[in-house]
Every structure is written in structure tokens, then in C-alpha cells.
Design a protein around this motif. Structure first.
Motif, PDB file in Angstrom:
ATOM      1  N   SER A   3      -5.838  13.652   9.460  1.00 19.31           N
ATOM      2  CA  SER A   3      -5.274  14.321   7.998  1.00 19.31           C
ATOM      3  C   SER A   3      -4.608  13.624   7.678  1.00 19.31           C
ATOM      4  N   GLN A   4      -3.079  13.257   8.351  1.00 13.33           N
ATOM      5  CA  GLN A   4      -2.040  12.396   8.056  1.00 13.33           C
ATOM      6  C   GLN A   4      -1.714  11.073   7.932  1.00 13.33           C
ATOM      7  N   LYS A   5      -2.718  10.748   8.703  1.00 15.19           N
ATOM      8  CA  LYS A   5      -3.795   8.987   8.341  1.00 15.19           C
ATOM      9  C   LYS A   5      -4.270   8.939   6.920  1.00 15.19           C
ATOM     10  N   VAL A   6      -5.044  10.039   6.808  1.00 13.28           N
ATOM     11  CA  VAL A   6      -5.518   9.947   5.038  1.00 13.28           C
ATOM     12  C   VAL A   6      -4.363  10.331   4.263  1.00 13.28           C
ATOM     13  N   ALA A   7      -3.159  10.970   4.101  1.00 15.01           N
ATOM     14  CA  ALA A   7      -2.232  11.762   3.306  1.00 15.01           C
ATOM     15  C   ALA A   7      -1.328  11.059   3.333  1.00 15.01           C
ATOM     16  N   GLN A   9      -2.081   7.234   4.184  1.00 15.08           N
ATOM     17  CA  GLN A   9      -2.496   6.567   3.240  1.00 15.08           C
ATOM     18  C   GLN A   9      -2.944   7.080   1.682  1.00 15.08           C
ATOM     19  N   SER A  10      -2.933   7.945   1.000  1.00 16.55           N
ATOM     20  CA  SER A  10      -3.530   8.043  -0.053  1.00 16.55           C
ATOM     21  C   SER A  10      -1.510   7.218  -0.602  1.00 16.55           C
ATOM     22  N   LEU A  11      -0.816   8.606  -0.484  1.00 21.76           N
ATOM     23  CA  LEU A  11       0.746   8.128  -0.872  1.00 21.76           C
ATOM     24  C   LEU A  11       0.626   6.566  -0.502  1.00 21.76           C
ATOM     25  N   VAL A  16       1.627   1.866  -5.009  1.00 17.82           N
ATOM     26  CA  VAL A  16       1.487   0.183  -4.774  1.00 17.82           C
ATOM     27  C   VAL A  16       0.483   0.654  -6.363  1.00 17.82           C
ATOM     28  N   GLN A  17      -0.191   1.217  -6.309  1.00 15.44           N
ATOM     29  CA  GLN A  17      -0.923   0.989  -8.384  1.00 15.44           C
ATOM     30  C   GLN A  17       0.248   1.785  -9.490  1.00 15.44           C
ATOM     31  N   GLN A  18       0.903   2.592  -9.111  1.00 17.82           N
ATOM     32  CA  GLN A  18       1.804   3.356  -9.998  1.00 17.82           C
ATOM     33  C   GLN A  18       3.254   3.010  -8.916  1.00 17.82           C
ATOM     34  N   PRO A  19       4.108   2.679  -9.252  1.00 14.46           N
ATOM     35  CA  PRO A  19       4.521   3.183  -8.262  1.00 14.46           C
ATOM     36  C   PRO A  19       6.325   3.684  -9.247  1.00 14.46           C
TER      37      PRO A  19
END
Length: 187
Positions: A3-7, A9-11, A16-19
């Protein structure tokens, strides 16, 4: 862990998409909330019901660590053997000097006779083979340390640092120190 890795990656995707999205979410806190420490992120404290002795935990962890092979995997080479012997002979020579000087200074108080005349007379009374062996034992560390010290000084000047030169000078130091020790012992 997952769950930490998923969090994370989403951050990263969000950054990157919305700096500016992350920056604005951090800037939403009011100055009063910042001053009072109400916008600080916290995490849950985890604890385990461990009843082991805390000093033994580290000991058990050390037993499970892999051991580095250290010197057992290396082929002996004249370079590192010569440097090791240089240090060993330096310690042996200085230790011998300190012991001898201390014994020489306290000898009158202890009733020992370590003056020059007594030493010369006892050396003269020894058999020739014993004299040569004793003088060789004292001369070899001295001559090796002197010759190898010159080699180290040459290295400090940045000369002779290639492998073929190190091998040649190493064996040259060994030969010269043995020859000069035998020469000193036969005097």
C-alpha cells in the motif's frame, strides 16, 4: 508495504501530471493552523509485543548477517604483504627501543648491569653462530623497514605506482634488506 508503494506511485503521477496540485493542497492550511502545528502529517506508531532482552536483539541480528570474506579470498601479493610488514617492523622496532630504553634507565635502581662495557663483554663471550643469529634477528627488521620506507617515500611522491614497478621494487626491497642484514650481522 504494497500500500505504501501504491501511494508513492500515485503521488508521483500526480506531481508529474499536475505539478501545482500538490503545492496548492499544501498551501490550503491557514497560517494559524501552521502556527499551531495542526497541518503536520502524522503516522501511526507501531509496536510489537516483544518480550526479548533488548541487548540480545542486536546480538541475534549480527549472527544472521553475512560475513565478508576479507583476506581469505585474496591472493597474497608483494604490495600488500610489503606494506603490512613495513607496519609490523615499525611497531617491533619502536617497541623494542622503548623496552630497551626503559630497562636501561631503571637498571641502576634494580641492580642490573646494562652498561656498554658489560654488554660488549657478554657479546664477546658468545659463540660466533649465536652472535650472527642475534645480530641478524635485530638487523633484518631494521634494514627491511629502512629500505621499504624509501619505497613508501617514492610512492608519496607519486612515482612507481604501476603494478610492474610495485612488484619489482617489492622484491628488490626484500633482496636488499636480506643482503644488508647479513652484511651487518657479519661485521
Amino acid at each position: 508495504m504494497f500500500s505504501q508503494k501504491v501511494a508513492q506511485q500515485s503521488l508521483r503521477r500526480l506531481a508529474v501530471q499536475q505539478p501545482y496540485a500538490m503545492r496548492s493542497s499544501l498551501m490550503r492550511a491557514s497560517p494559524a493552523a501552521v502556527a499551531l502545528g495542526q497541518n503536520i502529517q502524522t503516522r501511526q506508531v507501531t509496536s510489537s509485543p516483544n518480550t526479548e532482552d533488548p541487548t540480545q536483539i542486536l546480538v541475534k541480528q549480527r549472527l544472521r548477517r553475512p560475513i565478508a570474506p576479507h583476506l581469505t579470498i585474496y591472493k597474497p601479493q608483494i604490495g600488500w604483504i610489503g606494506s603490512s610488514l613495513h607496519r609490523i617492523t615499525g611497531v617491533a622496532l619502536s617497541g623494542t627501543l622503548y623496552l630497551w630504553a626503559t630497562a636501561y634507565l631503571v637498571s641502576p635502581a634494580l641492580g642490573w648491569h646494562l652498561e656498554s662495557a658489560t654488554m660488549a663483554a657478554s657479546m664477546g663471550a658468545m659463540p660466533v653462530l649465536a652472535k650472527v643469529l642475534l645480530k641478524s634477528t635485530l638487523a633484518l627488521p631494521f634494514t627491511y623497514h629502512c629500505m621499504n620506507g624509501l619505497r613508501h617515500l617514492m610512492w608519496d611522491l607519486g612515482r612507481g605506482l604501476s603494478n610492474p614497478v610495485i612488484i619489482k621494487t617489492g622484491w628488490t626491497v626484500v633482496g636488499l634488506s636480506i643482503a644488508s642484514a647479513v652484511g651487518l650481522a657479519l661485521l
